[in-house]
Design an enzyme around this catalytic site. Sequence first.
Site, PDB file in Angstrom:
ATOM      1  N   SER A  93       0.945  -1.475  -0.321  1.00 21.54           N
ATOM      2  CA  SER A  93      -0.358  -0.322  -0.168  1.00 21.54           C
ATOM      3  C   SER A  93       0.602   1.005   0.257  1.00 21.54           C
ATOM      4  O   SER A  93       1.556   1.408  -1.319  1.00 21.54           O
ATOM      5  CB  SER A  93      -1.029  -0.183   1.149  1.00 21.54           C
ATOM      6  OG  SER A  93      -2.073   1.149   1.230  1.00 21.54           O
ATOM      7  N   ASP A 237      -2.329   5.898  -4.324  1.00 19.82           N
ATOM      8  CA  ASP A 237      -1.515   5.717  -3.534  1.00 19.82           C
ATOM      9  C   ASP A 237      -0.661   3.845  -4.100  1.00 19.82           C
ATOM     10  O   ASP A 237      -1.764   4.408  -5.732  1.00 19.82           O
ATOM     11  CB  ASP A 237      -1.883   5.250  -2.319  1.00 19.82           C
ATOM     12  CG  ASP A 237      -2.871   4.031  -1.505  1.00 19.82           C
ATOM     13  OD1 ASP A 237      -3.190   3.908  -3.165  1.00 19.82           O
ATOM     14  OD2 ASP A 237      -2.485   2.890  -1.179  1.00 19.82           O
ATOM     15  N   ASP A 239      -1.256   1.204  -3.954  1.00 18.51           N
ATOM     16  CA  ASP A 239      -2.421   0.459  -4.493  1.00 18.51           C
ATOM     17  C   ASP A 239      -3.694   0.400  -4.820  1.00 18.51           C
ATOM     18  O   ASP A 239      -4.881  -0.384  -4.867  1.00 18.51           O
ATOM     19  CB  ASP A 239      -2.694  -1.358  -3.309  1.00 18.51           C
ATOM     20  CG  ASP A 239      -3.144  -0.537  -2.144  1.00 18.51           C
ATOM     21  OD1 ASP A 239      -2.846   0.499  -2.032  1.00 18.51           O
ATOM     22  OD2 ASP A 239      -3.559  -1.148  -2.035  1.00 18.51           O
ATOM     23  N   ASP A 241      -6.075   2.127  -3.564  1.00 22.12           N
ATOM     24  CA  ASP A 241      -7.024   1.916  -2.436  1.00 22.12           C
ATOM     25  C   ASP A 241      -8.371   3.492  -2.266  1.00 22.12           C
ATOM     26  O   ASP A 241      -8.817   3.468  -1.239  1.00 22.12           O
ATOM     27  CB  ASP A 241      -6.946   0.993  -2.118  1.00 22.12           C
ATOM     28  CG  ASP A 241      -6.186   1.075  -0.721  1.00 22.12           C
ATOM     29  OD1 ASP A 241      -5.089   1.554  -0.874  1.00 22.12           O
ATOM     30  OD2 ASP A 241      -5.695   0.618   0.046  1.00 22.12           O
TER      31      ASP A 241
HETATM   32 MG    MG Z   1      -3.789   1.535  -0.321  1.00 23.21          MG
END
Ligand code: MG
Length: 452
Positions: A93, A237, A239, A241
């Site tokens: 992340s 970010d 990834d 999300d």
């Molecule tokens: Mg993330």
Amino acid sequence: MVSASGVRGIVGQTLTPDVVLRVAGAHASFLDPGPVVVGRDTRPSGEWVLRLTEAALLASGHDVIDVGIAPTPTILYAIRHHRASGGIAITASHNPAPWNALKLFGPGGTFLAPAQSEEVARRASQGRASWVPNAQVGALRSDADAILRHREAILSVAGLDRERIRKRRFRVVVDATNGAGSEATPALLEALGCEVDRIFCVPDGRFPRVPEPLPENLGALRERVRVTGAAVGFANDPDADRLAMVDERGEPIGEERTLQIAIDWALALAPGPVVVNSSTSMAVDLIARRYGVPVHRTKVGEAHVAQKLIEIQGRIGGEGNGGVIYPALHATRDGLLAAAIALDWLSRDARPLSARVAELPQFAVVKRKLDLRLTDPDSLQEALGRAFPDAERNVLDGEKYLWEDSWVQVRASGTEPIVRILAEAKNETAAAKLAHLASEAVERSQAHAQPR
Ligand code: MG
């Protein structure tokens, strides 16, 4: 570090091939029989971590569906699409490049409930796995359409007025920090009729900025928005999300605003309960009050918020770090969906983003990190109690002290060896003062603790 969101470590030090096999093997033994979806962000280490993860799943008798490099919400959406037994995302992340991690998912495309991930962690530490004989070994296949399907699903979300957004022909800038959103986020925005300018959208995992999309890390995006006269800048970010935004003047509006905008968007369509974590801004409570709906708070961590949303059939929720969860699509943080929602919210009238944000409740949030581990909770409580004698104490997550229109919270991070201090008040000075008093109390009470 093991937490409700999975297992993460420094590549080659704490995240070794042995650890990956143990954790993936334990997760494989915990899941019901059936296929498991895997994917990763763009970090170079993701290649070997993904291969070992797949090996452990196949050796445990699970078929594996590999979606390749994909945003975490895309991987979660694919779990539902394939009716898979679960999934694993290889991503640390927002953590810097030396880190990587396994995020563990159950059936239905959500994180494991906290008690379930504790069980997987227990099995991993015991070295428990269920390796199968030759006849039961799983099969590997790839799924190249996961990002496309996720995009189509977002574009079909009820209440999202694609035509109205397209008519605006928004000029936008995307900064994906060369992460998993590098292609997926611009493609979604183009499908919404935007003219997309890309910076840091090369999916090679070489992060050109500190990957957490905090205001201080978005200098390049701010500059590009300012120079090109774009309506909005979007930052993910690694990834994807989480989503942060920069307004048309090149000013970061703060990642808390992403969630506030999504909540205002969803409640205007249809009111219903809101779920956020205990560190999220009080502005959420005021927005919810405008629509006459309750706000539920949980411990910090997507798994906690998602579980509560499902349990109470919440309308919308998320985390103040730019993580929007809209259960009508799926009960997970989705930085792509958040961008589509923000554009729809923006297209409701002609004014620019800065003017719209000015209508949201105004609070100042101050966040600090202390590089230490909390070793003495009793003296911490005593010191904080002395510092804030007139406050209401709340221990949902860490130590939180509340007043009518301000609060301060001290909590140990679940994912890093640090203490987080958050303060919110009507203005920056008041918030900074609360954060300062809390920092002093922490340092005083943990004086004998070893700094990290
Ligand atoms: Mg993330």
